[in-house]
Scaffold this motif. Structure first.
Motif, PDB file in Angstrom:
ATOM      1  N   SER A 205      41.823  41.767  33.992  1.00 27.67           N
ATOM      2  CA  SER A 205      42.062  41.200  35.284  1.00 27.67           C
ATOM      3  C   SER A 205      43.601  40.967  35.421  1.00 27.67           C
ATOM      4  O   SER A 205      44.142  39.798  35.953  1.00 27.67           O
ATOM      5  CB  SER A 205      41.380  39.735  35.711  1.00 27.67           C
ATOM      6  N   ASN A 206      44.523  41.773  34.881  1.00 28.66           N
ATOM      7  CA  ASN A 206      46.066  41.608  34.932  1.00 28.66           C
ATOM      8  C   ASN A 206      46.457  41.966  36.339  1.00 28.66           C
ATOM      9  O   ASN A 206      45.720  42.855  37.070  1.00 28.66           O
ATOM     10  CB  ASN A 206      46.677  42.289  33.885  1.00 28.66           C
ATOM     11  N   GLY A 207      47.837  41.507  36.620  1.00 26.63           N
ATOM     12  CA  GLY A 207      48.163  41.945  37.870  1.00 26.63           C
ATOM     13  C   GLY A 207      48.482  43.341  38.379  1.00 26.63           C
ATOM     14  O   GLY A 207      48.552  43.825  39.519  1.00 26.63           O
ATOM     15  N   ASP A 208      48.682  44.203  37.374  1.00 26.80           N
ATOM     16  CA  ASP A 208      49.092  45.592  37.554  1.00 26.80           C
ATOM     17  C   ASP A 208      48.115  46.387  36.624  1.00 26.80           C
ATOM     18  O   ASP A 208      46.913  46.259  36.652  1.00 26.80           O
ATOM     19  CB  ASP A 208      50.390  46.072  37.235  1.00 26.80           C
TER      20      ASP A 208
ATOM     21  N   ARG B 106      44.995  44.664  41.342  1.00 22.52           N
ATOM     22  CA  ARG B 106      46.222  44.507  42.085  1.00 22.52           C
ATOM     23  C   ARG B 106      47.283  45.363  41.734  1.00 22.52           C
ATOM     24  O   ARG B 106      47.046  46.317  40.856  1.00 22.52           O
ATOM     25  CB  ARG B 106      46.500  43.043  41.663  1.00 22.52           C
ATOM     26  N   GLY B 107      48.502  45.169  42.494  1.00 18.77           N
ATOM     27  CA  GLY B 107      49.507  46.030  42.167  1.00 18.77           C
ATOM     28  C   GLY B 107      49.525  47.411  42.984  1.00 18.77           C
ATOM     29  O   GLY B 107      48.455  47.680  43.825  1.00 18.77           O
ATOM     30  N   GLU B 108      50.501  48.184  42.538  1.00 23.93           N
ATOM     31  CA  GLU B 108      50.444  49.433  42.864  1.00 23.93           C
ATOM     32  C   GLU B 108      49.927  50.491  42.421  1.00 23.93           C
ATOM     33  O   GLU B 108      50.041  50.904  41.086  1.00 23.93           O
ATOM     34  CB  GLU B 108      51.994  50.062  43.175  1.00 23.93           C
ATOM     35  N   ASN B 109      48.692  51.005  42.605  1.00 25.17           N
ATOM     36  CA  ASN B 109      47.949  51.937  42.021  1.00 25.17           C
ATOM     37  C   ASN B 109      47.491  51.609  40.553  1.00 25.17           C
ATOM     38  O   ASN B 109      47.833  52.313  39.404  1.00 25.17           O
ATOM     39  CB  ASN B 109      48.645  53.363  41.894  1.00 25.17           C
ATOM     40  N   PRO B 110      46.921  50.502  40.396  1.00 23.00           N
ATOM     41  CA  PRO B 110      46.637  49.853  39.092  1.00 23.00           C
ATOM     42  C   PRO B 110      45.521  50.863  38.381  1.00 23.00           C
ATOM     43  O   PRO B 110      44.534  51.242  39.082  1.00 23.00           O
ATOM     44  CB  PRO B 110      46.114  48.507  39.269  1.00 23.00           C
TER      45      PRO B 110
ATOM     46  N   ASN C  13      37.923  49.004  37.192  1.00 28.78           N
ATOM     47  CA  ASN C  13      39.567  48.882  37.504  1.00 28.78           C
ATOM     48  C   ASN C  13      39.524  49.741  38.929  1.00 28.78           C
ATOM     49  O   ASN C  13      38.490  50.153  39.359  1.00 28.78           O
ATOM     50  CB  ASN C  13      40.323  49.535  36.496  1.00 28.78           C
ATOM     51  N   ARG C  14      40.683  49.607  39.555  1.00 30.97           N
ATOM     52  CA  ARG C  14      40.846  50.620  40.488  1.00 30.97           C
ATOM     53  C   ARG C  14      40.716  52.299  39.955  1.00 30.97           C
ATOM     54  O   ARG C  14      39.975  52.956  40.456  1.00 30.97           O
ATOM     55  CB  ARG C  14      42.144  50.467  41.407  1.00 30.97           C
TER      56      ARG C  14
ATOM     57  N   GLU D 236      37.874  53.709  42.526  1.00 35.30           N
ATOM     58  CA  GLU D 236      38.260  54.872  43.197  1.00 35.30           C
ATOM     59  C   GLU D 236      38.052  56.188  42.210  1.00 35.30           C
ATOM     60  O   GLU D 236      37.028  56.746  42.007  1.00 35.30           O
ATOM     61  CB  GLU D 236      39.701  54.833  43.596  1.00 35.30           C
ATOM     62  N   LEU D 237      39.071  56.383  41.215  1.00 36.94           N
ATOM     63  CA  LEU D 237      38.875  57.453  40.341  1.00 36.94           C
ATOM     64  C   LEU D 237      38.699  56.987  39.056  1.00 36.94           C
ATOM     65  O   LEU D 237      39.076  56.194  38.552  1.00 36.94           O
ATOM     66  CB  LEU D 237      40.393  58.247  40.360  1.00 36.94           C
TER      67      LEU D 237
END
Length: 346
Positions: free
Chosen positions: A151-154, A176-180, A200-201, A223-224
């Motif tokens: 659970s870090n920000g990126d 969080r962040g851009e495309n983590p 994760n994302r 997502e992926l």
């Protein structure tokens, strides 16, 4: 060489470090300590050992790094929890060992490896709820082994340097962040081996070349499972991609990647997707089952790819080749039931 004890002999950890020379040991007993600890020149081989991350807390106020190894090599850090600094542990030198450490609630990275830092070992560390990456590696030939990133920000593990290894780690909760992603690799010739990238994302993301991605489990990412964006000249071997919201693994503009002996099961859309001028991939001997859309999909711009001896079932359809007849794709000896256009299953 000497053993210096905190707080019995020195009031603060920094005072004990300042009094130490090469090869000395600083032993820290339980308690809450404050202030950054900088290990500068003249202390090669120093060991700073806490009595365990549950017992020894280094508390910050959002400034600098909790521990900063700035001028000495072959330093050992072990047995601390570092909370509330700008960065938890920052490494600017080489050949250090950071083990049994926790970095939490820092403004930026939990662990930060600077560009000139190489051959550093991070083992059994935990990086949790930091504002940036769990660990960011900008140097070469560092190793992250048997650690957890939560659970870090990126990204959980962000590798920008070359020739690094991430093995036997777990990364989860990175949204969080851009495309983590659980692991992001932007440097060439890195290795991701036997990691668990769950929840994760994205599980893994890369735009690099010369990678080995082997034996990883990527599951239940929103997502992926993995994205290879403009990546090249790599081996993706014996991984598991399962239960993702979208594709198990997506190749976008990738080239000359061998995708061998992987499993892609029960993903929301495709098991494997080869899109956006993905060329010269070898996709052999994979197991692709129960995905929501195509098992293996080659889009209109996929060119000169080879898809052979894969076992596919219960996909919709199992094989989908959207490319025109002159695209140079080869689809042979795939064990499947449905294909578009028909005739690619045996």
């Amino acid at each position: 060489m000497a053993v210096r004890r905190v707080p019995a002999d020195y009031r603060t950890i920094q005072e004990a470090v300042a009094a130490s020379g090469p090869g000395d040991t600083v032993r820290v007993t339980g308690g809450v300590y404050t202030g950054t600890v900088t290990i500068g020149p003249g202390r090669d081989g120093l060991a700073v050992i806490g009595s365990g991350p549950d017992n020894v807390i280094l508390q910050g106020e959002g400034e600098e790094a909790g521990f900063a190894i700035t001028g000495s090599a072959r330093v050992t850090l072990a047995g601390f929890t570092v909370i509330g600094f700008l960065n938890g542990i920052q490494v600017a030198t080489s050949d250090n060992v950071i083990r049994d450490m926790v970095a939490a609630d820092c403004i930026d990275e939990g662990f930060d490896v600077l560009p000139d830092a190489s051959r550093n070992l991070f083992i059994r560390v935990l990086s949790r709820n930091n504002g940036g990456e769990g660990i960011e590696i900008n140097g070469a030939a560092n190793w992250v082994i048997g650690s957890e990133f939560e659970s870090n920000g990126d990204d959980g593990i962000d590798i920008n340097g070359e020739g690094n290894l991430a093995s036997e780690n777990r990364a989860s909760g990175h949204f969080r962040g851009e495309n983590p992603a659980g692991i992001t690799m932007e440097g060439n010739r890195n290795l991701a081996v036997n990691n668990r990238l769950v929840g994760n994302r994205w599980g893994l993301s890369t735009d690099a070349a010369g990678l080995l991605v082997f034996g990883n489990v990527m599951s239940r990412n929103s997502e992926l499972g993995a994205l290879f964006q403009d990546a090249a000249d790599s081996l993706v071997l014996a991984n598991e991609f399962s239960c993702h919201g979208e594709e198990g693994i997506h190749f976008n503009g990738a080239t000359r990647i061998r995708v061998i002996l992987n499993k892609a099961e029960e993903n929301g859309t495709e098991g494997f997707e080869l899109s956006s001028n993905t060329t010269a991939l070898v996709v052999d001997d994979n197991e692709v089952k129960g995905n929501g859309l195509g098992g293996i999909r080659l889009t209109l711009t996929a060119r000169d790819d080879v898809v052979r001896r894969n076992e596919l079932e219960e996909n919709n359809p199992d094989l989908l080749n959207e490319a025109p007849a002159d695209a140079g794709n080869v689809l042979d000896e795939n064990d499947c039931e449905t294909s578009q256009p028909p005739g690619f299953c045996c």
